[in-house]
Enzyme design. Sequence first.
Site, mmCIF file in Angstrom:
data_model
loop_
_atom_site.group_PDB
_atom_site.id
_atom_site.type_symbol
_atom_site.label_atom_id
_atom_site.label_comp_id
_atom_site.label_asym_id
_atom_site.label_seq_id
_atom_site.Cartn_x
_atom_site.Cartn_y
_atom_site.Cartn_z
ATOM 1 N N SER A 118 -27.784 -3.030 0.931
ATOM 2 C CA SER A 118 -27.415 -1.790 0.764
ATOM 3 C C SER A 118 -25.829 -1.946 0.525
ATOM 4 O O SER A 118 -25.217 -2.971 0.738
ATOM 5 C CB SER A 118 -27.430 -0.912 1.894
ATOM 6 O OG SER A 118 -26.598 0.159 1.978
ATOM 7 N N THR A 119 -25.157 -1.071 -0.292
ATOM 8 C CA THR A 119 -23.527 -1.051 -0.136
ATOM 9 C C THR A 119 -23.064 -1.113 1.435
ATOM 10 O O THR A 119 -22.016 -1.622 1.584
ATOM 11 C CB THR A 119 -23.259 0.187 -0.909
ATOM 12 O OG1 THR A 119 -23.418 0.313 -2.053
ATOM 13 C CG2 THR A 119 -21.629 0.430 -0.596
ATOM 14 N N ASN A 120 -23.669 -0.407 2.085
ATOM 15 C CA ASN A 120 -23.247 -0.361 3.541
ATOM 16 C C ASN A 120 -23.181 -1.488 4.466
ATOM 17 O O ASN A 120 -22.329 -1.953 5.130
ATOM 18 C CB ASN A 120 -24.228 0.768 4.480
ATOM 19 C CG ASN A 120 -24.326 2.003 3.938
ATOM 20 O OD1 ASN A 120 -23.063 2.640 2.915
ATOM 21 N ND2 ASN A 120 -24.913 2.841 4.149
ATOM 22 N N THR A 165 22.294 -1.885 27.437
ATOM 23 C CA THR A 165 21.201 -1.011 27.813
ATOM 24 C C THR A 165 21.671 0.605 27.302
ATOM 25 O O THR A 165 22.881 0.761 27.556
ATOM 26 C CB THR A 165 20.879 -1.000 29.170
ATOM 27 O OG1 THR A 165 22.021 -0.735 29.933
ATOM 28 C CG2 THR A 165 20.311 -2.442 29.795
ATOM 29 N N SER A 296 26.094 -3.524 -2.565
ATOM 30 C CA SER A 296 26.366 -2.069 -2.889
ATOM 31 C C SER A 296 26.854 -2.424 -4.350
ATOM 32 O O SER A 296 27.591 -3.198 -4.688
ATOM 33 C CB SER A 296 27.617 -1.693 -2.154
ATOM 34 O OG SER A 296 28.208 -0.589 -2.519
ATOM 35 N N SER A 297 26.664 -1.158 -5.017
ATOM 36 C CA SER A 297 27.116 -0.958 -6.322
ATOM 37 C C SER A 297 28.568 -0.588 -6.427
ATOM 38 O O SER A 297 29.011 -0.158 -7.506
ATOM 39 C CB SER A 297 26.138 -0.143 -7.210
ATOM 40 O OG SER A 297 26.128 1.132 -6.741
ATOM 41 N N LYS A 302 30.811 -6.113 -0.612
ATOM 42 C CA LYS A 302 29.860 -5.858 0.456
ATOM 43 C C LYS A 302 28.540 -6.462 0.676
ATOM 44 O O LYS A 302 27.842 -6.383 -0.509
ATOM 45 C CB LYS A 302 29.742 -4.223 0.609
ATOM 46 C CG LYS A 302 29.267 -3.433 1.781
ATOM 47 C CD LYS A 302 29.349 -1.985 1.661
ATOM 48 C CE LYS A 302 28.843 -1.286 2.989
ATOM 49 N NZ LYS A 302 27.479 -1.336 3.071
#
Length: 423
Positions: A118-120, A165, A296-297, A302
């Site tokens: 079966s598919t199952n 912390t 960065s463009s 950067k």
Amino acid sequence: MSTPQATLYGEQTRLTVANMSFSGRRLADFPEFVRAAAQVKEAATAANLGAGLLDAGTAARISSACRSLQADEHLDQFPVDVFHGGGGIGLNMNLNEVIATLAGPDVDPADHVNLSQSTNDACHTATRVAVYRAVGEFLDAIAALNGELRAVARRMDGVDTIARTCLQDGLPVAAGVLHTALASALERQAARLRTTADDLLQVTLGGTVIGSGAGADVRYRETVVGLLAGVTGLPLTPAPDLYDATQYPDDLARLSAGATAISHTLAKYAADLRLLSSGPECGFGELSLPATQAGSSFFPGKVNPVIPETVIACDLLVTGNDVVVQRCLGLGEGHLNLWDSTMGFLLLENLRMLTSAVRLFTSRCVAGIQASPDTCTRYARATMPSLVRLKDELGYRAVSDGVRTMGAAAFVRAHRQATKEER
């Protein structure tokens, strides 16, 4: 120019494509499932042959077709949407039709290729074989990452920094513990995930539709899982309660939760790397990460922490898929959970993304992490550690009052001066 391959699938596949395509994710995009399903079909064919239900010639041709799919041939013949409705029947019929066409004109998709199945149970089993292997690849990637994390810590041997912390100054700490702590966490979580994955080795093949085995000859049922174990090389066994396994795919849900926990753990560390490498002039600057590409463009020179950010993006997608996987567990009705294949493909997608992200993280980021010793040492000599030492000498209340009235740095200086004068 190459000639397009003739269509190998049939009417049921065409109907599934026409009626239920929506996600853009085709079975062809999951070759690991196709390979596993072809192994299921090969084992089923051998069991049917042994039970006297198929003749030797037909069985040989079906097996040959299955092995061609295991070699990743004909992947373009699997156009069905993996998230279609119907509990995965389109997946199974796409496989049956392609195998039948490859096996020859007298081979029927249902009567021969899908015989006793079966598919199952067929797709349920293929899902677990595919996911189990994907877990292995993911854990290999985690092991490689752990090796690099330990190497990073060794490079930082002798360098102290400040622990934080709530993003506030804490105590001095060895700079390497950030990385060894992650390695330990991943080793522990990976061991747990491996144990969880072992549950996938119990499969429903032979249980047919609901786990009863109706429609499958007893001689087939007694041999098919053992034959599949031989084909796959995996220690597969029948699920102890086939009705349970058909209705409750919590094995996939638990595995998804474990993989997602690892994803969250990686995202936490990636966020730490972004923070601790921030700068170069106005951030924490205690770590430097490899520069992989322009960040960065707009800002010349950067360099952004794009690899850690990629890991975090992966975690976001993994989290979304896991939410669906967990929800699917409760959507089964009666004697079948028809969302099993949805869970499986989302889990395969998660494991694939995580494996790729971890490999990138390891080679293009973690392997090149360096400490900034001067910055780390300056942080390790911050005021807060001195206040902690003074607390042991003067008491918590006295130090708190002194900090409130004088300020932390002035209180530490005054105490040091008084101590020097008394000497």
